[in-house]
Design a protein around this motif. Structure first.
Motif, PDB file in Angstrom:
ATOM      1  N   HIS A  22       0.846  -1.180   0.000  1.00 45.63           N
ATOM      2  CA  HIS A  22       0.000   0.000   0.000  1.00 45.63           C
ATOM      3  C   HIS A  22       0.885   1.235   0.000  1.00 45.63           C
ATOM      4  O   HIS A  22       2.011   1.210   0.485  1.00 45.63           O
ATOM      5  CB  HIS A  22      -0.952   0.011   1.195  1.00 45.63           C
ATOM      6  CG  HIS A  22      -0.255   0.023   2.518  1.00 45.63           C
ATOM      7  ND1 HIS A  22       0.311  -1.094   3.077  1.00 45.63           N
ATOM      8  CD2 HIS A  22      -0.007   1.037   3.387  1.00 45.63           C
ATOM      9  CE1 HIS A  22       0.868  -0.779   4.230  1.00 45.63           C
ATOM     10  NE2 HIS A  22       0.696   0.511   4.442  1.00 45.63           N
ATOM     11  N   LEU A  23       0.372   2.300  -0.557  1.00 49.76           N
ATOM     12  CA  LEU A  23       1.131   3.536  -0.609  1.00 49.76           C
ATOM     13  C   LEU A  23       1.255   4.128   0.788  1.00 49.76           C
ATOM     14  O   LEU A  23       0.335   4.040   1.592  1.00 49.76           O
ATOM     15  CB  LEU A  23       0.445   4.542  -1.541  1.00 49.76           C
ATOM     16  CG  LEU A  23       0.393   4.145  -3.010  1.00 49.76           C
ATOM     17  CD1 LEU A  23      -0.446   5.154  -3.787  1.00 49.76           C
ATOM     18  CD2 LEU A  23       1.791   4.082  -3.588  1.00 49.76           C
ATOM     19  N   ARG A  24       2.407   4.731   1.054  1.00 50.15           N
ATOM     20  CA  ARG A  24       2.624   5.362   2.355  1.00 50.15           C
ATOM     21  C   ARG A  24       1.834   6.660   2.417  1.00 50.15           C
ATOM     22  O   ARG A  24       1.812   7.437   1.479  1.00 50.15           O
ATOM     23  CB  ARG A  24       4.116   5.652   2.524  1.00 50.15           C
ATOM     24  CG  ARG A  24       4.442   6.207   3.883  1.00 50.15           C
ATOM     25  CD  ARG A  24       5.905   6.483   4.031  1.00 50.15           C
ATOM     26  NE  ARG A  24       6.637   5.235   3.927  1.00 50.15           N
ATOM     27  CZ  ARG A  24       7.926   5.169   3.694  1.00 50.15           C
ATOM     28  NH1 ARG A  24       8.627   6.247   3.516  1.00 50.15           N
ATOM     29  NH2 ARG A  24       8.539   4.015   3.612  1.00 50.15           N
ATOM     30  N   ASN A  25       1.180   6.880   3.542  1.00 49.67           N
ATOM     31  CA  ASN A  25       0.461   8.133   3.740  1.00 49.67           C
ATOM     32  C   ASN A  25       1.461   9.260   3.932  1.00 49.67           C
ATOM     33  O   ASN A  25       2.585   9.036   4.347  1.00 49.67           O
ATOM     34  CB  ASN A  25      -0.426   8.041   4.985  1.00 49.67           C
ATOM     35  CG  ASN A  25      -1.513   7.014   4.838  1.00 49.67           C
ATOM     36  OD1 ASN A  25      -1.938   6.716   3.737  1.00 49.67           O
ATOM     37  ND2 ASN A  25      -1.952   6.460   5.952  1.00 49.67           N
ATOM     38  N   LYS A  26       1.013  10.473   3.672  1.00 49.83           N
ATOM     39  CA  LYS A  26       1.895  11.597   3.967  1.00 49.83           C
ATOM     40  C   LYS A  26       2.004  11.731   5.476  1.00 49.83           C
ATOM     41  O   LYS A  26       1.146  11.265   6.221  1.00 49.83           O
ATOM     42  CB  LYS A  26       1.396  12.876   3.315  1.00 49.83           C
ATOM     43  CG  LYS A  26       0.108  13.432   3.857  1.00 49.83           C
ATOM     44  CD  LYS A  26      -0.250  14.701   3.113  1.00 49.83           C
ATOM     45  CE  LYS A  26      -1.475  15.334   3.749  1.00 49.83           C
ATOM     46  NZ  LYS A  26      -1.809  16.584   3.122  1.00 49.83           N
ATOM     47  N   ILE A  27       3.082  12.372   5.934  1.00 50.21           N
ATOM     48  CA  ILE A  27       3.302  12.431   7.366  1.00 50.21           C
ATOM     49  C   ILE A  27       2.238  13.289   8.033  1.00 50.21           C
ATOM     50  O   ILE A  27       1.699  14.222   7.434  1.00 50.21           O
ATOM     51  CB  ILE A  27       4.709  12.949   7.724  1.00 50.21           C
ATOM     52  CG1 ILE A  27       4.889  14.410   7.343  1.00 50.21           C
ATOM     53  CG2 ILE A  27       5.773  12.105   7.107  1.00 50.21           C
ATOM     54  CD1 ILE A  27       6.122  15.024   7.936  1.00 50.21           C
ATOM     55  N   ALA A  28       1.931  12.939   9.259  1.00 55.90           N
ATOM     56  CA  ALA A  28       0.921  13.659  10.027  1.00 55.90           C
ATOM     57  C   ALA A  28       1.581  14.797  10.795  1.00 55.90           C
ATOM     58  O   ALA A  28       2.639  14.622  11.390  1.00 55.90           O
ATOM     59  CB  ALA A  28       0.227  12.711  10.993  1.00 55.90           C
ATOM     60  N   LEU A  29       0.966  15.953  10.750  1.00 51.42           N
ATOM     61  CA  LEU A  29       1.398  17.107  11.535  1.00 51.42           C
ATOM     62  C   LEU A  29       0.194  17.626  12.299  1.00 51.42           C
ATOM     63  O   LEU A  29      -0.933  17.570  11.799  1.00 51.42           O
ATOM     64  CB  LEU A  29       1.941  18.207  10.619  1.00 51.42           C
ATOM     65  CG  LEU A  29       3.223  17.904   9.868  1.00 51.42           C
ATOM     66  CD1 LEU A  29       3.519  19.003   8.855  1.00 51.42           C
ATOM     67  CD2 LEU A  29       4.386  17.745  10.821  1.00 51.42           C
ATOM     68  N   PRO A  30       0.408  18.133  13.512  1.00 48.58           N
ATOM     69  CA  PRO A  30      -0.726  18.691  14.254  1.00 48.58           C
ATOM     70  C   PRO A  30      -1.361  19.849  13.497  1.00 48.58           C
ATOM     71  O   PRO A  30      -0.664  20.649  12.862  1.00 48.58           O
ATOM     72  CB  PRO A  30      -0.094  19.190  15.557  1.00 48.58           C
ATOM     73  CG  PRO A  30       1.206  18.488  15.671  1.00 48.58           C
ATOM     74  CD  PRO A  30       1.646  18.191  14.273  1.00 48.58           C
ATOM     75  N   SER A  31      -2.673  19.950  13.563  1.00 49.09           N
ATOM     76  CA  SER A  31      -3.372  21.003  12.827  1.00 49.09           C
ATOM     77  C   SER A  31      -3.097  22.385  13.408  1.00 49.09           C
ATOM     78  O   SER A  31      -3.186  23.386  12.704  1.00 49.09           O
ATOM     79  CB  SER A  31      -4.875  20.729  12.832  1.00 49.09           C
ATOM     80  OG  SER A  31      -5.339  20.648  14.165  1.00 49.09           O
ATOM     81  N   ASP A  32      -2.743  22.459  14.679  1.00 49.13           N
ATOM     82  CA  ASP A  32      -2.486  23.750  15.317  1.00 49.13           C
ATOM     83  C   ASP A  32      -1.005  24.141  15.319  1.00 49.13           C
ATOM     84  O   ASP A  32      -0.601  25.032  16.052  1.00 49.13           O
ATOM     85  CB  ASP A  32      -3.003  23.726  16.759  1.00 49.13           C
ATOM     86  CG  ASP A  32      -2.261  22.709  17.625  1.00 49.13           C
ATOM     87  OD1 ASP A  32      -1.624  21.790  17.068  1.00 49.13           O
ATOM     88  OD2 ASP A  32      -2.336  22.831  18.863  1.00 49.13           O
ATOM     89  N   LEU A  33      -0.209  23.494  14.499  1.00 51.06           N
ATOM     90  CA  LEU A  33       1.244  23.715  14.529  1.00 51.06           C
ATOM     91  C   LEU A  33       1.651  25.072  13.982  1.00 51.06           C
ATOM     92  O   LEU A  33       2.561  25.704  14.487  1.00 51.06           O
ATOM     93  CB  LEU A  33       1.957  22.603  13.759  1.00 51.06           C
ATOM     94  CG  LEU A  33       3.464  22.529  13.931  1.00 51.06           C
ATOM     95  CD1 LEU A  33       3.836  22.322  15.386  1.00 51.06           C
ATOM     96  CD2 LEU A  33       4.027  21.395  13.098  1.00 51.06           C
ATOM     97  N   GLY A  34       0.992  25.552  12.940  1.00 54.79           N
ATOM     98  CA  GLY A  34       1.347  26.845  12.349  1.00 54.79           C
ATOM     99  C   GLY A  34       2.560  26.723  11.446  1.00 54.79           C
ATOM    100  O   GLY A  34       2.955  25.626  11.048  1.00 54.79           O
ATOM    101  N   PRO A  35       3.177  27.852  11.117  1.00 58.56           N
ATOM    102  CA  PRO A  35       4.341  27.809  10.228  1.00 58.56           C
ATOM    103  C   PRO A  35       5.542  27.139  10.902  1.00 58.56           C
ATOM    104  O   PRO A  35       5.682  27.179  12.126  1.00 58.56           O
ATOM    105  CB  PRO A  35       4.624  29.277   9.931  1.00 58.56           C
ATOM    106  CG  PRO A  35       3.905  30.054  10.957  1.00 58.56           C
ATOM    107  CD  PRO A  35       2.809  29.205  11.486  1.00 58.56           C
TER     108      PRO A  35
END
Length: 181
Positions: A22-35
């Motif tokens: 299966h294809l690897r998912n893109k990495i997860a980042l917190p939604s509130d991380l900002g720039p």
């Protein structure tokens, strides 16, 4: 010929699905991380910093300009920072010939990094990632050795960026980091 393409494609898809591919998912980042700002150990323009920046952009992160590059750059307290604290390279001889000359080497690459949120808390605490590759370097034929070492170094940089991004992904997916006092 076109008559066999569809059944052949279907058979290939069934085998790929059956083997667990299966294809690897893109990495997860917190939604509130900002720039995010990626800072190198010595420079903001290293190959590792560039690879990490591209990987974070691919994950949907907004990148902040490196410090000193843009006069309107965001202040440090408003930006999450992926900081490369140290990059170390080393060649270790692992085999010698009958004359005591090194024949085979292990190229080692170690990086110390930390990822902090804009408020200064650790998203990924400081840690070390070390990778190595072995290569043969006969002393009587040193013509291709430098080129082979450069190719291995480029490969190690790409692998290092992927490894750091996977560690970030693992921490984010596993939940908040609890650090003992």
């Amino acid at each position: 010929m076109t008559r066999f393409r569809l059944p052949l494609l279907l058979v290939a898809l069934v085998f790929l699905a059956g083997c667990g591919f299966h294809l690897r998912n893109k990495i997860a980042l917190p939604s509130d991380l900002g720039p995010i700002r990626v800072q190198g150990a010595s420079t903001s323009y290293s190959a590792l910093v560039t690879s990490l920046s591209r990987g974070l952009q691919g994950a949907g992160a907004t990148l902040a300009a490196p410090i000193g590059e843009d006069s309107a750059a965001m202040p440090e307290e408003q930006v999450a920072t992926l900081r490369i604290l140290s990059e170390r390279w080393g060649d270790l001889p692992i085999a010698v010939d009958q004359f005591g000359r090194a024949q085979e080497f292990s190229l080692r690459y170690a990086v110390v990094f930390a990822f902090k949120r804009a408020d200064g808390t650790d998203l990924v605490p400081q840690q070390v990632v070390e990778l190595s590759r072995d290569y043969v370097s006969p002393p009587q034929d040193a013509t291709g050795t430098a080129t082979e070492r450069e190719v291995l170094a480029d490969e190690l940089r790409r692998d290092m960026a992927a490894s750091i991004l996977r560690r970030i992904d693992g921490v984010v997916r596993s939940g908040p980091v609890s650090v003992a006092p």
